[in-house]
Design a protein around this motif. Structure first.
Motif, short mmCIF file in Angstrom:
data_model
loop_
_atom_site.label_atom_id
_atom_site.label_comp_id
_atom_site.label_asym_id
_atom_site.label_seq_id
_atom_site.Cartn_x
_atom_site.Cartn_y
_atom_site.Cartn_z
N GLY A 196 0.79 -1.23 0.00
CA GLY A 196 0.00 0.00 0.00
C GLY A 196 0.82 1.27 0.00
N GLN A 197 2.12 1.19 0.04
CA GLN A 197 2.97 2.38 -0.04
C GLN A 197 4.25 2.04 -0.80
OE1 GLN A 197 5.03 3.57 3.67
NE2 GLN A 197 4.16 1.74 4.62
N GLN A 198 4.88 3.07 -1.32
CA GLN A 198 6.15 2.84 -2.00
C GLN A 198 7.18 2.35 -1.00
OE1 GLN A 198 7.37 6.35 -4.13
NE2 GLN A 198 6.15 5.82 -5.92
N ALA A 241 9.42 5.01 0.39
CA ALA A 241 8.79 5.84 1.43
C ALA A 241 8.81 5.13 2.78
CB ALA A 241 7.36 6.18 1.03
N TYR A 242 8.65 3.82 2.77
CA TYR A 242 8.72 3.01 3.99
C TYR A 242 10.12 3.10 4.61
CZ TYR A 242 9.31 -1.26 6.77
OH TYR A 242 9.62 -2.16 7.76
#
Length: 603
Positions: free
Chosen positions: A535-537, A540-541
């Motif tokens: 659910g996120q790049q 970015a994590y």
């Protein structure tokens, strides 16, 4: 006394006509990407005539095997008798039993609109000549005429650097010039302007095949003109273009393939970006790069590329200069022309700089050896995996950052790269005397002194050491800075269809991912017992974590579940930006040097 000149003139024309090879190409089945090519080769003295499709193309260094798209080949003599055809290899058709003249015909399938291949469809016939026309190597000195049978129902027109004979028939003085003359046949628009050059006017012609408006072309052409004039200023003059004209052949259409390819008096520019949807800014860099080649590579020519071989791969150790220094000037010219801001130009260097500076490949090859790799990487194809992430740096990028270093190093000596390029132009471009790498070193010694030239070549060309970029950039008020708090995983990871993370490239040597023995194709399913951060790049994590954090990673490889531990390190990437962005005030000397470099106006 009656003059004999008319008779001699008629005789000369008759001899030339007998020594002219002629082609015609038609596009009745363009909807299915087919062209029909016919050729006539008269006054043949040899018993066996060999016709070939090229395996390479000017401006490219790899093999492309254009013969694979040819079928339905036929050969007849002057009376229409069908001739025997032998196939000694995949690229060659041998004709025997002719009567001194051979006519050939074949069908060509063409559906890639870029700088290397050809594309035929109902929008255009985009022709790279080596990908389109067979040739007879033993007849390479003959004059050529070609009739492009345009589709009048589609309002097609012909655009090419070839001189017009009449109607849709064009000529070339020999095979090499023909091969170096791409042709765009479409319902295109044209803009032109003239440039004063050493007391003579040269015409710059911009041909655009696109789906946009004439107003968009007008606005774009203003930037094209700025690029042309800014690059002329580098060398002090334009080349003397054959027939007094240089032609940009641009296709900005959805069915094109993004590319740019230089030729002696023209260039191919292709992009899927329309001017209205990003092309106004995104396509102009290719204009800058390819036009710079009119000097650097077309006339300032590496000896290793002379003569160009249409039957083999073409290798040169000078591509760091021919392609790389051209790449250095690509965006610098846009900045000087006022198309991009100094801030955008400086910050845009960061990606290229990091790619080169952080590459493990520096331990394996110097710029000359990187240039030698071109036949394997220049639009080359292969099915076996390679380890380019760790063993190769593009000579475009490598040469670009070396061009930056040389320019700023020269400026510290009150010299500059522009004037060095002028010297190389005078010695090797205007004279069209091909150069060696040693010649470049000698030219730099003549311009900046033996010590300067020996240092640059011995450290950075014959070896793969890196200049002190921090000090060089500081001399023009540019900061080179690392974010020491940014965590670094070491490889790109993207979502697969199951919400897991797949490693898409080979990890670079020495990175956390490499040390933890992760590899391309591994699928990460869990990190620290929390599953993959779906659910996120992934980047970015990672940014939310800290340097030194330990990640317990579960992943799948070859159908088996495996585990490893990875420790995040500091991101090795640098950013380049103007000192003012950090709240620093450059000195008058730094600002003056920057203004002279970027040719910006004093504030």
């Amino acid at each position: 006394m009656k003059s004999v000149f008319p008779f001699l003139l008629f005789t000369t024309i008759s001899i030339l006509s007998a020594q002219t090879n002629s082609y015609e190409i038609s596009f009745d089945n363009a909807v299915h990407h087919e062209a029909v090519v016919k050729g006539t080769f008269p006054n043949l003295k040899m018993d066996t005539v060999s016709f070939r499709m090229s395996r390479s193309s000017p401006g490219r260094y790899a093999l492309h095997e254009f013969a694979k798209n040819v079928y339905d080949f036929k050969a007849t003599d002057s009376k229409g008798k069908v001739l025997e055809v032998l196939r000694p290899d995949p690229y060659q058709w041998q004709i025997i039993g002719h009567d001194g003249s051979v006519s050939i015909s074949y069908t060509l399938f063409a559906n890639r609109g870029g700088g290397t291949y050809s594309q035929v469809d109902e929008t255009h016939a985009h022709l790279n000549i080596p990908a389109t026309f067979m040739y007879a190597p033993t007849l390479s000195d003959r004059k050529i005429q070609v009739d492009f049978k345009v589709r009048k129902d589609l309002n097609w027109k012909v655009a090419t650097q070839l001189p017009l004979v009449s109607g849709t028939t064009y000529s070339a003085p020999n095979l090499y010039y023909f091969m170096d003359s791409p042709t765009e046949i479409s319902n295109h628009s044209v803009r032109e302007f003239e440039v004063e050059n050493n007391g003579r006017k040269q015409k710059i012609r911009f041909v655009l095949h696109h789906n946009g408006t004439e107003e968009e072309l007008d606005a774009y052409f203003e930037n094209v003109k700025k690029v042309v004039l800014a690059e002329k200023e580098v060398y002090g003059e334009l080349p003397e273009f054959d027939y007094g004209t240089y032609t940009f052949l641009a296709c900005y259409i959805p069915n094109a393939s993004g590319d740019g390819m230089e030729h002696r008096n023209s260039t191919i520019l292709t992009s899927t970006r329309s001017l209205a949807n990003g092309g106004m800014e995104g396509n102009i860099g290719t204009v800058s790069h390819e036009f710079f080649h009119a000097w650097n590579v077309e006339r300032i020519r590496p000896k290793s590329l002379e003569p160009f071989n249409f039957e083999e791969a073409n290798m040169s150790g000078a591509l760091w200069f021919a392609e790389g220094f051209t790449s250095y000037y690509t965006n610098l010219i846009l900045c000087r022309a006022g198309i991009i801001t100094p801030e955008k130009y400086i910050e845009g260097i960061s990606g290229t700089f990091n790619y080169v500076w952080n590459s493990p490949a520096l331990q394996y090859f110097n710029p000359i050896e990187m240039s030698y790799q071109a036949p394997f990487v220049d639009a080359a194809t292969s099915v076996d995996p390679v380890n380019r992430e760790n063993t190769f740096i593009s000579y475009y990028s490598y040469g670009s950052v070396l061009g930056l270093a040389l320019d700023l190093s020269l400026r510290k000596e009150k010299l500059n790269l522009d004037d060095f390029m002028k010297l190389v132009w005078e010695q090797y471009g205007k004279t069209e005397k091909s150069y060696t790498i040693k010649n470049l070193q000698q030219a730099l010694a003549e311009y900046a002194g033996n010590d300067f030239a020996d240092t640059f070549f011995n450290k950075y060309i014959y070896k793969s050491e890196m200049p002190d970029y921090s000090a060089l950039l500081n001399s023009v008020g540019v900061i080179l800075k690392q974010d020491m708090e940014a965590p670094y995983f070491g490889v790109a990871v993207s979502l697969d269809g199951d919400g897991h993370g797949e490693i898409r490239s080979n990890p670079k040597m020495g990175t956390p991912a490499y040390i933890s023995e992760l590899d391309k194709g591994d699928v990460i399913t869990d990190i620290n017992g929390n599953g993959f951060p779906d659910g996120q790049q992934f980047s970015a994590y990672i940014e939310k974590l800290k340097i030194g954090d330990t990640l317990k990673i579960t992943f799948e490889r070859f159908g088996f579940e495996k585990q490893t531990t990875l420790v995040l390190e500091s991101n090795p990437d640098y950013s380049l930006f103007l000192a003012e962005k950090e709240g620093l005030k450059p000195s008058k000397k730094q600002l003056r040097s920057r203004q002279e470099w970027l040719k910006t106006k004093k504030k």
